[in-house]
Design a protein around this motif. Structure first.
Motif, PDB file in Angstrom:
ATOM      1  N   ALA A  19     -66.634 -22.995  54.193  1.00 46.27           N
ATOM      2  CA  ALA A  19     -66.885 -23.959  55.270  1.00 46.27           C
ATOM      3  C   ALA A  19     -66.568 -25.356  54.756  1.00 46.27           C
ATOM      4  CB  ALA A  19     -68.330 -23.859  55.742  1.00 46.27           C
ATOM      5  N   ALA A  20     -65.412 -25.856  55.105  1.00 41.86           N
ATOM      6  CA  ALA A  20     -64.965 -27.183  54.672  1.00 41.86           C
ATOM      7  C   ALA A  20     -65.411 -28.239  55.672  1.00 41.86           C
ATOM      8  CB  ALA A  20     -63.444 -27.197  54.543  1.00 41.86           C
ATOM      9  N   GLY A  21     -65.678 -29.437  55.164  1.00 48.90           N
ATOM     10  CA  GLY A  21     -65.983 -30.573  56.022  1.00 48.90           C
ATOM     11  C   GLY A  21     -67.407 -30.626  56.536  1.00 48.90           C
ATOM     12  N   VAL A  22     -68.331 -29.918  55.892  1.00 49.94           N
ATOM     13  CA  VAL A  22     -69.731 -29.935  56.317  1.00 49.94           C
ATOM     14  C   VAL A  22     -70.453 -31.066  55.581  1.00 49.94           C
ATOM     15  CG1 VAL A  22     -71.904 -28.650  56.461  1.00 49.94           C
ATOM     16  CG2 VAL A  22     -69.713 -27.454  56.741  1.00 49.94           C
ATOM     17  N   ALA A  23     -71.134 -31.925  56.336  1.00 52.16           N
ATOM     18  CA  ALA A  23     -71.930 -32.998  55.734  1.00 52.16           C
ATOM     19  C   ALA A  23     -73.187 -32.389  55.113  1.00 52.16           C
ATOM     20  CB  ALA A  23     -72.307 -34.026  56.783  1.00 52.16           C
ATOM     21  N   VAL A  24     -73.497 -32.854  53.883  1.00 51.38           N
ATOM     22  CA  VAL A  24     -74.659 -32.356  53.135  1.00 51.38           C
ATOM     23  C   VAL A  24     -75.428 -33.555  52.598  1.00 51.38           C
ATOM     24  CG1 VAL A  24     -75.443 -30.925  51.211  1.00 51.38           C
ATOM     25  CG2 VAL A  24     -73.314 -30.345  52.395  1.00 51.38           C
ATOM     26  N   THR A  41     -69.722 -34.302  51.485  1.00 50.43           N
ATOM     27  CA  THR A  41     -69.089 -33.396  52.429  1.00 50.43           C
ATOM     28  C   THR A  41     -68.431 -32.285  51.635  1.00 50.43           C
ATOM     29  OG1 THR A  41     -68.657 -35.258  53.912  1.00 50.43           O
ATOM     30  CG2 THR A  41     -67.411 -33.247  54.318  1.00 50.43           C
ATOM     31  N   THR A  42     -68.527 -31.063  52.127  1.00 48.09           N
ATOM     32  CA  THR A  42     -67.908 -29.959  51.404  1.00 48.09           C
ATOM     33  C   THR A  42     -66.391 -30.094  51.417  1.00 48.09           C
ATOM     34  OG1 THR A  42     -67.990 -28.547  53.374  1.00 48.09           O
ATOM     35  CG2 THR A  42     -69.808 -28.337  51.793  1.00 48.09           C
ATOM     36  N   ASP A  43     -65.778 -29.726  50.308  1.00 53.18           N
ATOM     37  CA  ASP A  43     -64.331 -29.812  50.164  1.00 53.18           C
ATOM     38  C   ASP A  43     -63.654 -28.584  50.777  1.00 53.18           C
ATOM     39  OD1 ASP A  43     -64.632 -27.740  48.302  1.00 53.18           O
ATOM     40  OD2 ASP A  43     -64.364 -29.037  46.567  1.00 53.18           O
ATOM     41  N   PHE A  65     -77.873 -29.439  55.685  1.00 49.92           N
ATOM     42  CA  PHE A  65     -76.493 -29.128  56.050  1.00 49.92           C
ATOM     43  C   PHE A  65     -76.302 -29.372  57.544  1.00 49.92           C
ATOM     44  CE2 PHE A  65     -77.723 -26.494  52.487  1.00 49.92           C
ATOM     45  CZ  PHE A  65     -76.634 -26.545  51.634  1.00 49.92           C
ATOM     46  N   ALA A  66     -75.297 -30.124  57.924  1.00 38.82           N
ATOM     47  CA  ALA A  66     -75.003 -30.422  59.330  1.00 38.82           C
ATOM     48  C   ALA A  66     -74.151 -29.299  59.921  1.00 38.82           C
ATOM     49  CB  ALA A  66     -74.302 -31.767  59.449  1.00 38.82           C
TER      50      ALA A  66
END
Length: 113
Positions: A19-24, A41-43, A65-66
């Motif tokens: 899951a790329a692009g998740v704000a953490v 943000t996940t890469d 996690f958003a």
């Protein structure tokens, strides 16, 4: 790049890919509330390796996690608009990897290495 003491990655198990692009956000419990320590943000591989400092004091922490925004971007409905994982750091010298296995209507986690 220096890797922080707390890292995470997200696998979208429903889609079978990271899951790329998740704000953490990484938060520390302070008395009765939570203070933001770091965010990222996940890469492309679903990983966030720079969440905070190399060393954290012992205490209780939370990863937020958003997930709702992630699924909205995919045009997929989800039951969980966000996921909070609360965990304890007991050894300031140890690495803590907290992965999230995610689908639109379920999630799980474990203590990674």
């Amino acid at each position: 790049m220096t890797v922080s003491q707390v890292t995470t990655h997200i696998l979208d198990t429903g889609a079978g890919r990271p899951a790329a692009g998740v704000a953490v956000g990484l938060y520390a419990r302070d008395g009765g509330g939570w203070n933001l320590v770091a965010s990222g943000t996940t890469d492309g591989d679903g990983r966030a390796k720079d969440l905070g400092p190399e060393l954290l004091p012992a205490g209780t922490y939370r990863l937020n996690f958003a997930t709702g925004a992630y699924y909205e971007g995919l045009g997929t409905a989800t039951f969980f608009p966000e996921v909070d994982l609360v965990f304890s750091v007991s050894d300031a010298g140890e690495h803590y990897h907290v992965p999230l296995l995610l689908s639109p209507f379920a999630y799980s986690t474990y203590r990674g290495s």
